[in-house]
Motif scaffolding. Structure first.
Motif, PDB file in Angstrom:
ATOM      1  N   GLN A 176       0.827  -1.195   0.000  1.00  0.00           N
ATOM      2  CA  GLN A 176       0.000   0.000   0.000  1.00  0.00           C
ATOM      3  C   GLN A 176       0.865   1.249   0.000  1.00  0.00           C
ATOM      4  O   GLN A 176       1.947   1.254   0.581  1.00  0.00           O
ATOM      5  N   VAL A 177       0.380   2.277  -0.671  1.00  0.00           N
ATOM      6  CA  VAL A 177       1.049   3.575  -0.682  1.00  0.00           C
ATOM      7  C   VAL A 177       0.073   4.588  -0.097  1.00  0.00           C
ATOM      8  O   VAL A 177      -1.085   4.651  -0.508  1.00  0.00           O
ATOM      9  N   GLN A 178       0.533   5.354   0.865  1.00  0.00           N
ATOM     10  CA  GLN A 178      -0.310   6.364   1.495  1.00  0.00           C
ATOM     11  C   GLN A 178       0.260   7.752   1.252  1.00  0.00           C
ATOM     12  O   GLN A 178       1.478   7.950   1.248  1.00  0.00           O
ATOM     13  N   LEU A 179      -0.646   8.701   1.048  1.00  0.00           N
ATOM     14  CA  LEU A 179      -0.262  10.101   0.902  1.00  0.00           C
ATOM     15  C   LEU A 179      -0.927  10.889   2.017  1.00  0.00           C
ATOM     16  O   LEU A 179      -2.137  10.770   2.219  1.00  0.00           O
ATOM     17  N   VAL A 180      -0.151  11.692   2.709  1.00  0.00           N
ATOM     18  CA  VAL A 180      -0.676  12.503   3.806  1.00  0.00           C
ATOM     19  C   VAL A 180      -0.372  13.964   3.521  1.00  0.00           C
ATOM     20  O   VAL A 180       0.797  14.352   3.402  1.00  0.00           O
ATOM     21  N   GLU A 181      -1.437  14.757   3.419  1.00  0.00           N
ATOM     22  CA  GLU A 181      -1.303  16.180   3.118  1.00  0.00           C
ATOM     23  C   GLU A 181      -1.378  17.004   4.394  1.00  0.00           C
ATOM     24  O   GLU A 181      -1.983  16.608   5.381  1.00  0.00           O
ATOM     25  N   SER A 182      -0.787  18.170   4.329  1.00  0.00           N
ATOM     26  CA  SER A 182      -0.872  19.124   5.430  1.00  0.00           C
ATOM     27  C   SER A 182      -0.674  20.527   4.881  1.00  0.00           C
ATOM     28  O   SER A 182      -0.192  20.703   3.756  1.00  0.00           O
ATOM     29  N   GLY A 183      -1.082  21.522   5.679  1.00  0.00           N
ATOM     30  CA  GLY A 183      -0.804  22.905   5.319  1.00  0.00           C
ATOM     31  C   GLY A 183      -1.990  23.723   4.868  1.00  0.00           C
ATOM     32  O   GLY A 183      -1.855  24.920   4.619  1.00  0.00           O
ATOM     33  N   GLY A 184      -3.160  23.114   4.748  1.00  0.00           N
ATOM     34  CA  GLY A 184      -4.320  23.896   4.350  1.00  0.00           C
ATOM     35  C   GLY A 184      -4.781  24.818   5.466  1.00  0.00           C
ATOM     36  O   GLY A 184      -4.254  24.796   6.577  1.00  0.00           O
ATOM     37  N   GLY A 185      -5.788  25.648   5.155  1.00  0.00           N
ATOM     38  CA  GLY A 185      -6.306  26.545   6.170  1.00  0.00           C
ATOM     39  C   GLY A 185      -7.063  27.703   5.572  1.00  0.00           C
ATOM     40  O   GLY A 185      -7.416  27.697   4.387  1.00  0.00           O
ATOM     41  N   LEU A 194      -0.056  30.320   1.359  1.00  0.00           N
ATOM     42  CA  LEU A 194      -0.087  29.048   2.080  1.00  0.00           C
ATOM     43  C   LEU A 194       0.879  28.100   1.404  1.00  0.00           C
ATOM     44  O   LEU A 194       1.136  28.217   0.193  1.00  0.00           O
ATOM     45  N   ARG A 195       1.391  27.149   2.176  1.00  0.00           N
ATOM     46  CA  ARG A 195       2.256  26.108   1.627  1.00  0.00           C
ATOM     47  C   ARG A 195       1.682  24.750   1.992  1.00  0.00           C
ATOM     48  O   ARG A 195       1.545  24.427   3.175  1.00  0.00           O
ATOM     49  N   LEU A 196       1.378  23.961   0.982  1.00  0.00           N
ATOM     50  CA  LEU A 196       0.885  22.608   1.183  1.00  0.00           C
ATOM     51  C   LEU A 196       2.040  21.615   1.069  1.00  0.00           C
ATOM     52  O   LEU A 196       2.950  21.819   0.271  1.00  0.00           O
ATOM     53  N   SER A 197       1.951  20.561   1.862  1.00  0.00           N
ATOM     54  CA  SER A 197       2.932  19.482   1.797  1.00  0.00           C
ATOM     55  C   SER A 197       2.204  18.155   1.658  1.00  0.00           C
ATOM     56  O   SER A 197       1.078  17.998   2.149  1.00  0.00           O
ATOM     57  N   CYS A 198       2.838  17.208   1.004  1.00  0.00           N
ATOM     58  CA  CYS A 198       2.264  15.874   0.857  1.00  0.00           C
ATOM     59  C   CYS A 198       3.405  14.862   0.891  1.00  0.00           C
ATOM     60  O   CYS A 198       4.291  14.905   0.040  1.00  0.00           O
ATOM     61  N   ALA A 199       3.346  13.975   1.875  1.00  0.00           N
ATOM     62  CA  ALA A 199       4.382  12.959   2.043  1.00  0.00           C
ATOM     63  C   ALA A 199       3.827  11.592   1.675  1.00  0.00           C
ATOM     64  O   ALA A 199       2.762  11.196   2.167  1.00  0.00           O
ATOM     65  N   ALA A 200       4.565  10.886   0.835  1.00  0.00           N
ATOM     66  CA  ALA A 200       4.183   9.535   0.424  1.00  0.00           C
ATOM     67  C   ALA A 200       4.964   8.514   1.250  1.00  0.00           C
ATOM     68  O   ALA A 200       6.155   8.705   1.525  1.00  0.00           O
ATOM     69  N   ARG A 226       2.669  -1.017 -10.510  1.00  0.00           N
ATOM     70  CA  ARG A 226       2.426   0.424 -10.546  1.00  0.00           C
ATOM     71  C   ARG A 226       1.401   0.835  -9.499  1.00  0.00           C
ATOM     72  O   ARG A 226       0.556   0.030  -9.097  1.00  0.00           O
ATOM     73  N   PHE A 227       1.489   2.065  -9.072  1.00  0.00           N
ATOM     74  CA  PHE A 227       0.466   2.605  -8.193  1.00  0.00           C
ATOM     75  C   PHE A 227       0.077   4.009  -8.647  1.00  0.00           C
ATOM     76  O   PHE A 227       0.851   4.720  -9.293  1.00  0.00           O
ATOM     77  N   ASN A 228      -1.132   4.382  -8.290  1.00  0.00           N
ATOM     78  CA  ASN A 228      -1.643   5.732  -8.489  1.00  0.00           C
ATOM     79  C   ASN A 228      -2.444   6.054  -7.235  1.00  0.00           C
ATOM     80  O   ASN A 228      -3.535   5.535  -7.038  1.00  0.00           O
ATOM     81  N   ALA A 229      -1.878   6.861  -6.385  1.00  0.00           N
ATOM     82  CA  ALA A 229      -2.453   7.098  -5.059  1.00  0.00           C
ATOM     83  C   ALA A 229      -2.909   8.544  -4.885  1.00  0.00           C
ATOM     84  O   ALA A 229      -2.336   9.468  -5.483  1.00  0.00           O
ATOM     85  N   TRP A 230      -3.934   8.692  -4.034  1.00  0.00           N
ATOM     86  CA  TRP A 230      -4.479  10.015  -3.716  1.00  0.00           C
ATOM     87  C   TRP A 230      -4.434  10.255  -2.215  1.00  0.00           C
ATOM     88  O   TRP A 230      -4.619   9.316  -1.425  1.00  0.00           O
ATOM     89  N   GLY A 231      -4.228  11.489  -1.842  1.00  0.00           N
ATOM     90  CA  GLY A 231      -4.336  11.876  -0.449  1.00  0.00           C
ATOM     91  C   GLY A 231      -5.787  12.105  -0.074  1.00  0.00           C
ATOM     92  O   GLY A 231      -6.691  12.041  -0.911  1.00  0.00           O
ATOM     93  N   GLN A 232      -5.998  12.399   1.213  1.00  0.00           N
ATOM     94  CA  GLN A 232      -7.365  12.550   1.710  1.00  0.00           C
ATOM     95  C   GLN A 232      -7.933  13.939   1.439  1.00  0.00           C
ATOM     96  O   GLN A 232      -9.133  14.162   1.572  1.00  0.00           O
ATOM     97  N   GLY A 233      -7.075  14.865   1.049  1.00  0.00           N
ATOM     98  CA  GLY A 233      -7.525  16.218   0.751  1.00  0.00           C
ATOM     99  C   GLY A 233      -7.324  17.162   1.916  1.00  0.00           C
ATOM    100  O   GLY A 233      -7.425  16.761   3.087  1.00  0.00           O
ATOM    101  N   THR A 234      -7.027  18.403   1.600  1.00  0.00           N
ATOM    102  CA  THR A 234      -6.886  19.437   2.623  1.00  0.00           C
ATOM    103  C   THR A 234      -7.615  20.692   2.149  1.00  0.00           C
ATOM    104  O   THR A 234      -7.495  21.083   0.988  1.00  0.00           O
ATOM    105  N   GLN A 235      -8.392  21.290   3.040  1.00  0.00           N
ATOM    106  CA  GLN A 235      -9.216  22.436   2.666  1.00  0.00           C
ATOM    107  C   GLN A 235      -8.379  23.710   2.637  1.00  0.00           C
ATOM    108  O   GLN A 235      -7.647  24.011   3.590  1.00  0.00           O
ATOM    109  N   VAL A 236      -8.542  24.460   1.562  1.00  0.00           N
ATOM    110  CA  VAL A 236      -7.970  25.795   1.450  1.00  0.00           C
ATOM    111  C   VAL A 236      -9.124  26.771   1.235  1.00  0.00           C
ATOM    112  O   VAL A 236      -9.910  26.610   0.300  1.00  0.00           O
TER     113      VAL A 236
END
Length: 120
Positions: free
Chosen positions: A1-10, A18-24, A106-116
């Motif tokens: 499994q590949v996970q993406l975690v976003e941060s930085g919204g607001g 604003l600066r968004l980050s996403c770590a896989a 191959r993988f194609n992964a999405w993060g959970q989303g962050t609100q801006v």
């Protein structure tokens, strides 16, 4: 499994930044393309910016000159620096990554989303 975690919204005022980050993480061998997409209420998800492993970039016309995408390959992380924000930039921002797992699939992964949210 590949996970993406976003941060930085607001919430930010128009003209702000604003600066968004996403770590896989997970069973990753390589990541080819990383990108940011956004979806505003009642609208379809749209591409904001993408970056390849060789640092080639592509931007939506609406954000050119205001947003900058970058990545740290050693950390499997992608960033989106958003300057001169406008109310029309308000959306949920999603991170996306395409690549290969350790087992060569191959993988194609999405993060959970962050609100801006950009207030006028």
């Amino acid at each position: 499994q590949v996970q993406l975690v976003e941060s930085g919204g607001g919430l930010v005022q128009a003209g702000g930044s604003l600066r968004l980050s996403c770590a896989a993480s997970g069973s990753i061998f390589s990541i080819n393309i990383m990108g940011w997409y956004r979806q505003a209420p009642g609208k379809q998800r749209e591409l904001v910016a993408v970056i390849t492993s060789g640092n080639s970039t592509n931007y939506a016309d609406s954000v050119k000159g205001r947003f900058t995408i970058s990545r740290d390959n050693a950390k499997n992380t992608v960033y989106l620096q958003m300057n001169r924000l406008k109310p029309e930039d308000t959306a949920v921002y999603y991170c996306n990554a395409e690549g290969r797992r350790q087992d060569n699939t191959r993988f194609n992964a999405w993060g959970q989303g962050t609100q801006v949210t950009v207030s006028s």
